[in-house]
Motif scaffolding. Structure first.
Motif, mmCIF file in Angstrom:
data_model
loop_
_atom_site.group_PDB
_atom_site.id
_atom_site.type_symbol
_atom_site.label_atom_id
_atom_site.label_comp_id
_atom_site.label_asym_id
_atom_site.label_seq_id
_atom_site.Cartn_x
_atom_site.Cartn_y
_atom_site.Cartn_z
ATOM 1 N N ASN A 150 0.847 -1.196 0.000
ATOM 2 C CA ASN A 150 0.000 0.000 0.000
ATOM 3 C C ASN A 150 0.887 1.252 0.000
ATOM 4 O OD1 ASN A 150 -2.283 -1.654 0.175
ATOM 5 N ND2 ASN A 150 -2.125 -1.743 2.404
ATOM 6 N N ILE A 151 1.736 1.343 -1.014
ATOM 7 C CA ILE A 151 2.653 2.466 -1.154
ATOM 8 C C ILE A 151 2.336 3.170 -2.470
ATOM 9 C CG2 ILE A 151 5.060 3.204 -1.225
ATOM 10 C CD1 ILE A 151 5.814 0.566 0.060
ATOM 11 N N PRO A 152 2.057 4.460 -2.430
ATOM 12 C CA PRO A 152 1.765 5.161 -3.690
ATOM 13 C C PRO A 152 3.004 5.269 -4.558
ATOM 14 C CG PRO A 152 1.957 6.726 -1.885
ATOM 15 C CD PRO A 152 2.001 5.361 -1.258
ATOM 16 N N LYS A 153 2.804 5.371 -5.844
ATOM 17 C CA LYS A 153 3.907 5.581 -6.764
ATOM 18 C C LYS A 153 4.440 7.010 -6.602
ATOM 19 C CE LYS A 153 4.939 3.106 -9.753
ATOM 20 N NZ LYS A 153 5.984 2.053 -9.846
ATOM 21 N N LYS A 154 5.695 7.191 -6.962
ATOM 22 C CA LYS A 154 6.345 8.491 -6.798
ATOM 23 C C LYS A 154 5.606 9.582 -7.565
ATOM 24 C CE LYS A 154 9.630 11.720 -7.961
ATOM 25 N NZ LYS A 154 9.696 12.634 -9.118
ATOM 26 N N GLU A 155 5.166 9.287 -8.803
ATOM 27 C CA GLU A 155 4.484 10.290 -9.613
ATOM 28 C C GLU A 155 3.124 10.694 -9.054
ATOM 29 O OE1 GLU A 155 3.940 6.308 -11.910
ATOM 30 O OE2 GLU A 155 5.520 7.334 -10.760
ATOM 31 N N ASP A 156 2.586 9.842 -8.135
ATOM 32 C CA ASP A 156 1.315 10.191 -7.494
ATOM 33 C C ASP A 156 1.517 11.155 -6.330
ATOM 34 O OD1 ASP A 156 -0.015 8.514 -9.249
ATOM 35 O OD2 ASP A 156 0.132 6.772 -7.900
ATOM 36 N N ILE A 157 2.760 11.301 -5.899
ATOM 37 C CA ILE A 157 3.045 12.186 -4.765
ATOM 38 C C ILE A 157 3.556 13.548 -5.230
ATOM 39 C CG2 ILE A 157 4.488 12.478 -2.711
ATOM 40 C CD1 ILE A 157 4.530 9.490 -2.405
ATOM 41 N N PHE A 184 8.291 1.732 -5.884
ATOM 42 C CA PHE A 184 7.944 3.132 -5.645
ATOM 43 C C PHE A 184 8.252 4.017 -6.842
ATOM 44 C CE2 PHE A 184 9.519 7.314 -4.091
ATOM 45 C CZ PHE A 184 8.297 7.839 -3.684
ATOM 46 N N CYS A 185 9.404 3.786 -7.484
ATOM 47 C CA CYS A 185 9.851 4.703 -8.531
ATOM 48 C C CYS A 185 10.347 3.927 -9.746
ATOM 49 C CB CYS A 185 10.958 5.614 -7.992
ATOM 50 S SG CYS A 185 11.630 6.762 -9.216
ATOM 51 N N PRO A 239 6.305 8.528 1.763
ATOM 52 C CA PRO A 239 5.144 7.763 2.253
ATOM 53 C C PRO A 239 5.587 6.655 3.200
ATOM 54 C CG PRO A 239 5.722 7.040 0.051
ATOM 55 C CD PRO A 239 6.614 8.207 0.364
#
Length: 447
Positions: A150-157, A184-185, A239
């Motif tokens: 449950n880790i967002p992708k870097k581009e989503d942050i 993640f990235c 995150p």
């Protein structure tokens, strides 16, 4: 489809009628038993079966038979185990003690609960040390592990900064190739490799595509091993690492690859058996691991490998001591011994002794079966020689007269009044005869 009624429909009212049938659905043999009060379904997936033969050892009625395992292990498409439905009592022992879950039993109706029967007391547990990461999922040889991060992708942050400048470096001594940074990235690339018993890691190297990196420094904070160093500008806070690991109990064989590859001691395993596997030095020379590979093909733990200095070798830490390799090997290269069975408690029930003996037989390979020593064998009478029988000659004139006499009485037999009169006269005659016998008996006693 095969229907096998175990009891005659006209049998005693207290007898339970049992009906069995069998169906094939792809690689599944479905055996069913029906009574007026219960239904049992035994599902055998022969493609899942490794041919370890444990079910054959423990079956109380000898309803199971092991097939030609070397031929099956080297390519023949056939069930490793065959079942005689007429002998099967649907006791469920094969389903409870199959180490690879090739047998499954479903029951319904007026039957004891599932807790009434013992089963393997084995497990794979993920403890609080888990991050989680991607190593166990990618290395599992049975695809029994699913990791949900449950880790967002870097581009989503934060958006990609095309004008960013900086430096990034990977410390290969610290990096354990957990794969979190690549999840993640997209700037991180994990080079995959084929896991092996001696090196279960699914990844060979971590690389960075600096054209995709804007040196945001978030990966540096995410890395659990402090193996990434970045010089750049942090746009936001990183995150949290969250997720969960799911074990598919139907696929998991308790081999231990996940425990071996986990860098955080997050995996706890209890195998179904304790035991030992040994390779016979005198027979190893005859082993042809490249031409045969029977043991490779049937092993549910995937512990076999070919080293540089030997024909074949094992990683015993993975072994679950099922014995499938022993059955498949044509050269008798290995010996598998079980010293302990990890199982749940055997309830105090009428069938407890059968289950105790079944569990013991997995160690001793000696199974007790019903005592037939007192069976009385009746000698068969010798067959008699065939004797020709002479039939009497039929006098056609007498046969014709008899038929005419019978036909002449049929109208009277159909007449209700005539039949009632005959029956009444017969009853009167019977009562008269009875009174006469009673009178004579009474006079005899008075004398």
């Amino acid at each position: 489809m095969q229907n096998t009624p175990d009891e005659n429909e006209n049998s005693d009212k207290n007898t339970i009628k049992v009906t069995k049938d069998m169906d094939v659905q792809g690689s599944h043999f479905i055996y069913k038993q029906f009574t007026e009060k219960s239904r049992k379904e035994l599902d055998y997936d022969y493609k899942r079966c490794t041919g370890c033969g444990l079910c054959v050892k423990i079956c109380p009625t000898q309803a199971l038979e092991l097939g030609p395992m070397h031929e099956i292990a080297t390519g023949m498409d056939a069930p490793p185990v065959t079942l005689d439905i007429e002998k099967c009592t649907f006791c469920g022992m094969c389903a409870k003690f199959c180490p690879v879950n090739a047998f499954k039993m479903e029951i319904s109706g007026e039957v004891p609960s599932e807790d009434s029967y013992p089963e393997f007391d084995s497990y794979v547990k993920i403890n609080n040390n888990c991050l989680p990461c991607l190593l166990c999922e990618s290395s599992c040889p049975e695809d029994a592990i699913e990791v949900k991060l449950n880790i967002p992708k870097k581009e989503d942050i934060t958006p990609f900064d095309e004008n960013a400048e900086g430096e990034i470096e990977i410390d290969t001594e610290k990096c354990n190739l957990c794969g979190l940074c690549s999840h993640f990235c997209d700037a991180f690339i994990m080079l995959e490799k084929e896991p092996s018993p001696t090196d279960p890691s699914p990844f060979e190297q971590l690389m960075v595509d600096e054209d995709e990196c804007d040196y945001c420094m978030l990966c540096q904070d995410i890395c659990p091993e402090d193996a990434i160093k970045v010089k750049g500008k942090k746009p936001c806070e990183p995150p949290a690492i969250e997720g969960e690991v799911h074990i598919d109990e139907d696929k998991c064989t308790r081999c231990g690859w996940c425990r071996e590859v986990c860098p955080y001691d997050a995996v706890e395993i209890k195998k179904p058996f304790e035991g030992e596997i040994t390779l016979k030095e005198n027979n190893i020379k005859r082993c042809d691991p490249h031409g045969c590979q029977a043991c490779f093909n049937v092993c549910p733990a995937h512990l076999w490998y070919v080293p540089e200095d030997k024909n074949i070798a094992i990683k015993e830490d993975y072994c679950i001591y099922c014995g499938a390799c022993e059955n498949a090997c044509p050269e008798n290269v290995m010996s598998v011994k079980r010293t302990q069975v990890h199982h749940t408690k055997i309830p105090d029930a009428p069938w407890a002794s059968q289950w105790e003996d079944a569990i013991e037989s997995m160690i001793t390979s000696k199974r007790k079966h019903p005592d037939t020593s007192r069976t009385v064998e009746v000698e068969k009478e010798p067959s008699k020689e065939h004797e020709e029988v002479e039939f009497p000659e039929i006098d056609e004139s007498l046969l014709k007269a008899a038929r005419e006499r019978i036909n002449s009485t049929k109208p009277a037999l159909k007449n209700i009044n005539v039949r009632r009169k005959w029956e009444k006269e017969s009853s009167e005659e019977t009562r008269k005869e009875f009174r006469e016998k009673f009178k004579n008996k009474k006079e005899g006693n008075s004398k």
